[in-house]
Each structure stands twice: as C-alpha cells, then as structure tokens.
Design a protein around this motif. Sequence first.
Motif, PDB file in Angstrom:
ATOM      1  N   ILE A   1     -17.811  -4.302 -13.582  1.00 39.56           N
ATOM      2  CA  ILE A   1     -17.863  -4.484 -12.142  1.00 39.56           C
ATOM      3  C   ILE A   1     -16.959  -3.431 -11.515  1.00 39.56           C
ATOM      4  N   PHE A   2     -17.496  -2.656 -10.604  1.00 32.95           N
ATOM      5  CA  PHE A   2     -16.735  -1.590  -9.959  1.00 32.95           C
ATOM      6  C   PHE A   2     -16.447  -2.014  -8.517  1.00 32.95           C
ATOM      7  N   LYS A   3     -15.187  -1.917  -8.124  1.00 28.99           N
ATOM      8  CA  LYS A   3     -14.794  -2.393  -6.804  1.00 28.99           C
ATOM      9  C   LYS A   3     -13.912  -1.377  -6.091  1.00 28.99           C
ATOM     10  N   LEU A   4     -14.247  -1.118  -4.832  1.00 27.82           N
ATOM     11  CA  LEU A   4     -13.481  -0.185  -4.009  1.00 27.82           C
ATOM     12  C   LEU A   4     -13.143  -0.821  -2.668  1.00 27.82           C
ATOM     13  N   SER A   5     -11.884  -0.683  -2.251  1.00 28.41           N
ATOM     14  CA  SER A   5     -11.456  -1.094  -0.916  1.00 28.41           C
ATOM     15  C   SER A   5     -11.043   0.151  -0.151  1.00 28.41           C
ATOM     16  N   GLN A   6     -11.278   0.152   1.148  1.00 28.66           N
ATOM     17  CA  GLN A   6     -10.928   1.312   1.964  1.00 28.66           C
ATOM     18  C   GLN A   6      -9.434   1.311   2.263  1.00 28.66           C
ATOM     19  N   ARG A   7      -8.665   1.832   1.304  1.00 22.44           N
ATOM     20  CA  ARG A   7      -7.216   1.943   1.415  1.00 22.44           C
ATOM     21  C   ARG A   7      -6.763   3.188   0.650  1.00 22.44           C
ATOM     22  N   GLU A   8      -5.497   3.562   0.777  1.00 27.06           N
ATOM     23  CA  GLU A   8      -4.937   4.701   0.045  1.00 27.06           C
ATOM     24  C   GLU A   8      -5.852   5.923   0.079  1.00 27.06           C
TER      25      GLU A   8
END
Length: 201
Positions: free
Chosen positions: A136-143
Amino acid sequence: MKKISNVIIKVKDKIKKRKLRKKLQSTDFTIVSNNCWGSFTYQKYGIEYKSPTVGLYILGHDFVKLCADWEKYFKYKLEFIPWKQASYYYALTDTTPYPVAKLGDIEIYFMHYHSEEEAAEKWYRRVKRINPDHMIFKLSQREECSKEDIKKFVQLPLEHKICFSYEKVNGAIIVPELKNFSGDEMEIINRHFDDLTILNE
C-alpha cells in the motif's frame, strides 16, 4: 497502585488492538508511506512493522520517485550525509539533528532515530519483511509535497495507493487541515478516511 494502573492500561490496549485486528482480512501487508502514518497504522492494529518507511519521512518529490521504482530503490545501500548537507536543512535549522541518508538520488529523514547505526539496522531489517504481493503506497501533501507531486503520484500505475491533499486533485482525498500542519496527522486523516478501506482491498 501506579504499576497496577499501568498494567491495566496495557491489557486494555492489547484487547483493543486484538479487536481491531479481527477486522483485517490480512495482517501481512507493507505500507510505503512518506511519513509516520504507516508506523501509526501498524501500531493501531498491533502489527509488526513490515516496511522500512517507519519512523521517518521523505520529501514529496523524492517519495514519488521512490514509489515509481520501489523495487530498484529498496535494493540501494543507504549513504548517510552530514546534517547540513540535507536539501531540507533550511527548514530544520531549529531542529535537533537526526540521521539523513541518500538512497540513490533521494533523501531519507530518520527523524525518530538516534544514530546512523540504528537507522541503518532497522531499515535493512524491515526491507527484508516487505510483502511485494500486498503493498500500500500512501502520500500526504506535506514536507515539500507540491500539487504537481500529488498529480504524479495519483497517476502512478500502483494497484493500491492512497493520497491525502489539501489542494484539489482528482484521485486524492481532500484533507484541508493538512495545510501548514505539523505533528502526527493520524487524527485529522481519520476524520476523512477509514484505513480499513484500503487495508482490506
């Protein structure tokens, strides 16, 4: 009395996690996350870490590159670099230094590790636990994760991926609170998303 109270708390926590695990179709999955969301998810269900991307974070553009060719990147050797040579150092000048490593042409920020030796030992140990059949690949819009990074991530040909963004992008779950957010994002993410949705896919 304090010891007894701590024991009761631990027992209740174990029971809670056991009940949550029963909702999972499988506990053998690898979460590749750009930050601690993955590690907190494993902790939530009381599952052993089966991913090297726990207790750390990866800048948005680097994370997209990692996900696009994860098999190649996870075979690379970590090359630790001086704190002040990190590309994100300008935003960390008031932060206590922690290990930073290059993995090919991307950077890994081991924010929850005390030494390069600890970071490397746990990274390589957890790379061996990766389940390539349930990732499962997960990305949050941060850093330093831009809207363009979000778009690229959403377009990656990955079977199981999830993306949280404060900017409107087709394929991403909008989480307005992420903008300028710092700290553990788990609580605000959970307001918009039930992790069982992707864990049981």
